[in-house]
Scaffold this motif. Structure first.
Motif, PDB file in Angstrom:
ATOM      1  N   ASN A 143      -7.286  11.912   0.222  1.00  0.00           N
ATOM      2  CA  ASN A 143      -8.565  12.508   0.608  1.00  0.00           C
ATOM      3  C   ASN A 143      -9.636  11.445   0.832  1.00  0.00           C
ATOM      4  OD1 ASN A 143      -8.466  15.284   1.067  1.00  0.00           O
ATOM      5  ND2 ASN A 143      -8.393  15.752  -1.118  1.00  0.00           N
ATOM      6  N   GLU A 144      -9.552  10.363   0.063  1.00  0.00           N
ATOM      7  CA  GLU A 144     -10.493   9.252   0.283  1.00  0.00           C
ATOM      8  C   GLU A 144     -10.315   8.690   1.690  1.00  0.00           C
ATOM      9  OE1 GLU A 144     -10.399   6.178  -2.664  1.00  0.00           O
ATOM     10  OE2 GLU A 144     -10.345   7.593  -4.339  1.00  0.00           O
ATOM     11  N   ALA A 145      -9.069   8.575   2.099  1.00  0.00           N
ATOM     12  CA  ALA A 145      -8.785   8.064   3.446  1.00  0.00           C
ATOM     13  C   ALA A 145      -9.168   9.071   4.521  1.00  0.00           C
ATOM     14  CB  ALA A 145      -7.308   7.703   3.562  1.00  0.00           C
ATOM     15  N   ALA A 146      -8.926  10.355   4.260  1.00  0.00           N
ATOM     16  CA  ALA A 146      -9.199  11.394   5.262  1.00  0.00           C
ATOM     17  C   ALA A 146     -10.671  11.455   5.644  1.00  0.00           C
ATOM     18  CB  ALA A 146      -8.731  12.753   4.733  1.00  0.00           C
ATOM     19  N   VAL A 147     -11.562  11.054   4.740  1.00  0.00           N
ATOM     20  CA  VAL A 147     -12.999  11.058   5.023  1.00  0.00           C
ATOM     21  C   VAL A 147     -13.325  10.203   6.247  1.00  0.00           C
ATOM     22  CG1 VAL A 147     -15.259  10.333   4.148  1.00  0.00           C
ATOM     23  CG2 VAL A 147     -13.686  11.571   2.654  1.00  0.00           C
ATOM     24  N   LEU A 205      -1.448   9.205   6.551  1.00  0.00           N
ATOM     25  CA  LEU A 205      -2.028   9.588   5.264  1.00  0.00           C
ATOM     26  C   LEU A 205      -0.968   9.646   4.157  1.00  0.00           C
ATOM     27  CD1 LEU A 205      -4.591  12.381   6.262  1.00  0.00           C
ATOM     28  CD2 LEU A 205      -5.114  10.102   5.349  1.00  0.00           C
ATOM     29  N   LEU A 206       0.241  10.057   4.507  1.00  0.00           N
ATOM     30  CA  LEU A 206       1.313  10.060   3.513  1.00  0.00           C
ATOM     31  C   LEU A 206       1.623   8.643   3.040  1.00  0.00           C
ATOM     32  CD1 LEU A 206       3.735  12.753   5.003  1.00  0.00           C
ATOM     33  CD2 LEU A 206       2.540  12.885   2.808  1.00  0.00           C
ATOM     34  N   ASP A 207       1.558   7.679   3.958  1.00  0.00           N
ATOM     35  CA  ASP A 207       1.754   6.286   3.554  1.00  0.00           C
ATOM     36  C   ASP A 207       0.618   5.813   2.644  1.00  0.00           C
ATOM     37  OD1 ASP A 207       4.205   5.832   4.642  1.00  0.00           O
ATOM     38  OD2 ASP A 207       3.489   4.801   6.442  1.00  0.00           O
ATOM     39  N   VAL A 208      -0.573   6.366   2.849  1.00  0.00           N
ATOM     40  CA  VAL A 208      -1.667   6.102   1.903  1.00  0.00           C
ATOM     41  C   VAL A 208      -1.306   6.678   0.543  1.00  0.00           C
ATOM     42  CG1 VAL A 208      -4.082   6.576   1.328  1.00  0.00           C
ATOM     43  CG2 VAL A 208      -3.449   6.040   3.697  1.00  0.00           C
ATOM     44  N   GLY A 209      -0.791   7.893   0.546  1.00  0.00           N
ATOM     45  CA  GLY A 209      -0.406   8.551  -0.699  1.00  0.00           C
ATOM     46  C   GLY A 209       0.732   7.870  -1.422  1.00  0.00           C
ATOM     47  N   LYS A 212       1.404   2.594   0.244  1.00  0.00           N
ATOM     48  CA  LYS A 212       1.730   1.563   1.240  1.00  0.00           C
ATOM     49  C   LYS A 212       0.484   1.088   1.991  1.00  0.00           C
ATOM     50  CE  LYS A 212       6.427   3.243   2.239  1.00  0.00           C
ATOM     51  NZ  LYS A 212       7.328   3.741   3.312  1.00  0.00           N
ATOM     52  N   ILE A 213      -0.483   1.987   2.130  1.00  0.00           N
ATOM     53  CA  ILE A 213      -1.697   1.708   2.883  1.00  0.00           C
ATOM     54  C   ILE A 213      -2.902   2.104   2.035  1.00  0.00           C
ATOM     55  CG2 ILE A 213      -3.036   2.292   4.963  1.00  0.00           C
ATOM     56  CD1 ILE A 213      -0.412   2.961   6.362  1.00  0.00           C
ATOM     57  N   SER A 214      -3.938   1.302   2.030  1.00  0.00           N
ATOM     58  CA  SER A 214      -5.168   1.645   1.307  1.00  0.00           C
ATOM     59  C   SER A 214      -6.072   2.475   2.220  1.00  0.00           C
ATOM     60  CB  SER A 214      -5.909   0.369   0.905  1.00  0.00           C
ATOM     61  OG  SER A 214      -6.410  -0.295   2.050  1.00  0.00           O
ATOM     62  N   PRO A 215      -7.026   3.230   1.652  1.00  0.00           N
ATOM     63  CA  PRO A 215      -7.992   3.935   2.501  1.00  0.00           C
ATOM     64  C   PRO A 215      -8.723   3.001   3.456  1.00  0.00           C
ATOM     65  CG  PRO A 215      -8.093   4.790   0.272  1.00  0.00           C
ATOM     66  CD  PRO A 215      -7.184   3.590   0.230  1.00  0.00           C
ATOM     67  N   LYS A 216      -9.052   1.802   2.996  1.00  0.00           N
ATOM     68  CA  LYS A 216      -9.709   0.820   3.862  1.00  0.00           C
ATOM     69  C   LYS A 216      -8.819   0.460   5.039  1.00  0.00           C
ATOM     70  CE  LYS A 216     -11.802  -3.795   3.847  1.00  0.00           C
ATOM     71  NZ  LYS A 216     -12.118  -4.992   3.014  1.00  0.00           N
ATOM     72  N   LYS A 228       0.572   1.555  17.662  1.00  0.00           N
ATOM     73  CA  LYS A 228       1.572   0.770  16.942  1.00  0.00           C
ATOM     74  C   LYS A 228       1.150   0.465  15.505  1.00  0.00           C
ATOM     75  CE  LYS A 228       0.194  -3.960  18.285  1.00  0.00           C
ATOM     76  NZ  LYS A 228       0.637  -5.196  18.986  1.00  0.00           N
ATOM     77  N   TYR A 229      -0.124   0.582  15.186  1.00  0.00           N
ATOM     78  CA  TYR A 229      -0.581   0.274  13.835  1.00  0.00           C
ATOM     79  C   TYR A 229      -0.500   1.476  12.889  1.00  0.00           C
ATOM     80  CZ  TYR A 229      -2.319  -4.051  15.863  1.00  0.00           C
ATOM     81  OH  TYR A 229      -2.407  -5.261  16.507  1.00  0.00           O
ATOM     82  N   ALA A 230      -0.424   2.675  13.428  1.00  0.00           N
ATOM     83  CA  ALA A 230      -0.314   3.874  12.598  1.00  0.00           C
ATOM     84  C   ALA A 230       1.141   4.096  12.184  1.00  0.00           C
ATOM     85  CB  ALA A 230      -0.844   5.083  13.355  1.00  0.00           C
TER      86      ALA A 230
END
Length: 272
Positions: A143-147, A205-209, A212-216, A228-230
């Motif tokens: 959710n932090e990333a989704a913002v 977002l799942l990779d954030v969860g 693997k990936i930070s919200p930043k 290609k970055y997503a």
């Protein structure tokens, strides 16, 4: 000379049987099946224009389209019943109503809303409509990333490579995850969506969860404007188009209570 009347049609469909909404060669699509059945029952050639495309396997619990017809007999109370009987089991029509000659299911839509379902437990009764993550996900950090989706307008990073969109600008007005008893739901609303956009967002977002990936980093992926970055797109079977918004006159004629199946009731208590 016969004058054609424009109609809006409200329907729902199970995307598992179809290669998306839009007609394409050598594939079964919702648009094609609907046009064939409507042309047969009305005995005239019917062309249906939808509110937008959906990908292969993606469902719609509320979808809207328009068409023009001369001989459609809506005064027959059994018309929708007869149409549903003719349609394949994966499509259900809820309502057909008259609109103005220039009303357009796609161009007049003010917003679309999608929901993506993930389940925390292996459940054979929802596995066709929800994705089970490979490991535990952190919904709070997702959710932090989704913002960040609300802070950008250009979503080329989540657009299917080679898509024919003239612009990758979208106005996202809502994007968040909600946790229920044994699953979570991602809701996203925008004025328009790019091809594959929601599934690419969810996959990232799942990779954030997963950590693997930070919200930043998620924010930086949006800024790069390069697919290609997503992350890889999330599976289509867990994605539902649940709402298409219009002006108040048209919305007053849409039967929201009759929309298709939601296996997540709105009144379900959230996990503590």
């Amino acid at each position: 000379m016969s004058v054609k009347q424009r109609y809006f049609i409200q329907l729902s469909y199970n995307g598992a049987e179809f290669h998306g909404w839009q007609i394409q060669p050598n594939a079964v699509t919702v648009q094609e099946e609907l046009q064939k059945s409507m042309s047969m029952i009305s005995r005239e050639s019917i062309e249906v224009t939808g509110a937008g495309r959906t990908d292969t396997g993606v469902h719609a619990s509320l979808y809207v389209a328009h068409f023009d017809a001369v001989s459609l007999k809506l005064d027959d109370p059994n018309f929708v019943y007869k149409l549903n009987k003719l349609l394949c089991k994966g499509i259900a029509v809820q309502k057909i109503f008259k609109v103005g000659p220039k009303d357009h299911a796609r161009f007049d839509a003010t917003h679309r809303t999608y929901k993506y379902f993930i389940t925390f437990d292996k459940d054979p009764f929802v596995s066709s409509f929800a994705f089970k993550p490979f490991k535990k996900v952190d919904i709070e950090i997702m959710n932090e990333a989704a913002v960040f989706l609300l802070k950008h307008k250009d979503f080329e990073s989540f657009e299917r490579t080679g898509a024919d969109n003239k612009t990758s600008v979208c106005d996202v007005s809502a994007a968040s995850w909600e946790v229920f008893d044994n699953f979570a739901v991602f809701t996203i609303q925008a004025d328009r969506f790019l091809r594959n956009m929601v599934r690419a967002i969810v996959g990232t977002l799942l990779d954030v969860g997963y950590g693997k990936i930070s919200p930043k980093k998620f924010n930086q992926i949006i800024e790069k404007r390069n697919r290609k970055y997503a992350s890889a797109s999330a599976p289509g079977e867990a994605l539902f188009l649940v709402d298409v918004g219009y002006n108040s006159l048209i919305e007053s004629q849409i039967d929201y209570k009759a929309q298709g199946f939601h296996f997540v009731p709105r009144e379900m208590p959230k996990r503590s």
